[in-house]
Design a protein around this motif. Structure first.
Motif, PDB file in Angstrom:
ATOM      1  N   THR A 191       0.836  -1.205   0.000  1.00 49.14           N
ATOM      2  CA  THR A 191       0.000   0.000   0.000  1.00 49.14           C
ATOM      3  C   THR A 191       0.869   1.253   0.000  1.00 49.14           C
ATOM      4  O   THR A 191       0.365   2.366   0.072  1.00 49.14           O
ATOM      5  CB  THR A 191      -0.915   0.017   1.243  1.00 49.14           C
TER       6      THR A 191
ATOM      7  N   ARG B  49       0.304  -3.384   6.850  1.00 50.22           N
ATOM      8  CA  ARG B  49       0.775  -2.739   5.620  1.00 50.22           C
ATOM      9  C   ARG B  49       0.066  -3.276   4.382  1.00 50.22           C
ATOM     10  O   ARG B  49       0.184  -2.708   3.314  1.00 50.22           O
ATOM     11  CB  ARG B  49       2.283  -2.983   5.447  1.00 50.22           C
ATOM     12  N   ASP B  50      -0.629  -4.404   4.536  1.00 50.71           N
ATOM     13  CA  ASP B  50      -1.190  -5.106   3.370  1.00 50.71           C
ATOM     14  C   ASP B  50      -2.495  -4.466   2.909  1.00 50.71           C
ATOM     15  O   ASP B  50      -3.312  -4.037   3.725  1.00 50.71           O
ATOM     16  CB  ASP B  50      -1.433  -6.576   3.742  1.00 50.71           C
ATOM     17  N   GLY B  51      -2.687  -4.451   1.602  1.00 51.63           N
ATOM     18  CA  GLY B  51      -3.900  -3.846   1.045  1.00 51.63           C
ATOM     19  C   GLY B  51      -4.780  -4.828   0.295  1.00 51.63           C
ATOM     20  O   GLY B  51      -5.671  -4.420  -0.447  1.00 51.63           O
TER      21      GLY B  51
END
Lengths: 248, 108
Positions: free
Chosen positions: A129, A191-193
């Motif tokens: 992201t 942090r993952d999207g």
């Protein structure tokens, strides 16, 4: 050809019965010199290098990092490089076959393409992201997500949990413990999207709800992980998403 | 199992749990009181409350059991989805029919 093992002979021999063939085949027995601190992989390697070079098997690091040497040893899936012969020997004999629930390429080598495809299907890929030009994300070590991810993050992709899982054997659609465990680490990665796509993937046919909580994966995981707990986390995550109306 | 069926099965289990506890407690209590079948029927006959209690129990069990049987058949029989759905609806209907018949017998 270099001797694969540097430890001392004990003067006795070990009967090693190895699967030969593909889906159809039979076990073939070899006499292997018994050595101190001998691993199951040492015994297989001795057969291949000294007795029958046509034997097919797979290994790489020999120290429990790469996850490539898993086989079925006396009926249980194990990482052979870190399994001592002394721990598994029964009446002077060991039976070694390919991992279950995977097609056999030849002898002890299985085709793991289907196993790894499940990781993709479970959206086990990190979706960034931020770009590298942006500052590093600050993840506190004591944050709930970080702690949950930490407990599941050391998977070495060996396929032992897949081989040990009854649901994998029964249900062709099931994503399997390793892929779902990976999805759980990403669900907890701030942090993952890729959350929305992953939620769809893990609740589709064969998703986390297919797990029967037998805990064979936890029982056999050589890294001491508990994929069943990760899958239970995914079930809770999906349940909350359903209550919020985020699940179509 | 679809996630929707999974949820329905879990929710029906949660709803059935207190009903099962109440049912078992009732059995123990009536046994302790020495009530006869006639005594019990005299209390249940014409009772809307007992009808709703056991009628709800039967409906939840029919849904819960039917989804469970579908899952077992899915893994053990190799049946395809259409056949599994037919089995689930059929099994659920039989459970519901037999259960409601039994409820009717004690409240009517």
């Amino acid at each position: 050809m270099a001797a694969p093992i540097a430890t001392a002979h004990t003067g006795t021999s070990l009967r090693v019965s190895l699967w030969r063939g593909r889906a159809e085949g039979c076990y073939q027995e070899f006499a292997v010199p018994r050595r101190e601190n001998q691993t199951v992989l040492d015994a297989v390697t001795y057969v291949q290098r000294e007795l029958d070079p046509t034997l097919s098997y797979r290994f790489s690091c020999r120290v429990g990092v790469c996850g490539s040497c898993a086989m079925t040893v006396n009926g249980r899936p194990r990482w052979t490089c870190r399994t001592l012969v002394a721990k598994v020997i029964e009446d002077g004999r060991i039976e070694i076959g390919p991992l279950a629930n995977l097609p056999v390429i030849k002898d002890l080598a299985t085709d793991m393409a289907h196993f790894f495809a499940r990781w993709q299907e479970a959206r086990g890929v990190f979706v960034a992201t931020a770009t590298r030009a942006e500052p590093l994300a600050g993840i506190r070590p004591d944050s709930a997500g970080r702690i949950a991810a930490d407990q599941a993050i050391e998977c070495i992709n060996c396929g032992i949990c897949w081989s040990a899982c009854d649901t994998v054997r029964w249900n062709d659609d099931y994503l399997g413990p390793a892929a779902l465990n990976r999805a759980w680490t990403l669900v907890n990665d701030a942090r993952d999207g890729g959350g929305a796509e992953r939620l769809t993937a893990i609740t589709a046919k064969g998703g986390c709800q297919a797990c029967h909580t037998h805990q064979s994966c936890e029982q056999h995981c050589p890294k001491g992980l508990n994929p069943t707990a990760s899958i239970a986390g995914l079930k809770r995550h999906a349940m909350r998403a359903f209550i919020r109306g985020d699940l179509g | 199992m679809s996630f929707r069926r999974y949820l329905i099965q879990r929710i029906t289990a949660v709803l059935m749990a207190p009903l099962i506890v109440a049912h078992l407690a009732l059995i123990l209590w009536t046994s302790g009181q020495g009530l006869t079948a006639a005594d019990i029927l005299s209390r249940t006959r014409g009772s809307l409350g007992w009808g709703l209690f056991y009628g709800g129990f039967v409906a939840l069990a029919a849904v819960h059991g039917a989804i469970g049987v579908r899952g077992v058949a899915r893994e053990w029989s190799g049946l395809r989805d259409a056949a599994l759905d037919a089995l689930m609806w059929g099994f659920g209907a039989v459970l519901l029919g037999l259960g409601l018949r039994a409820v009717w017998a004690v409240i009517a």
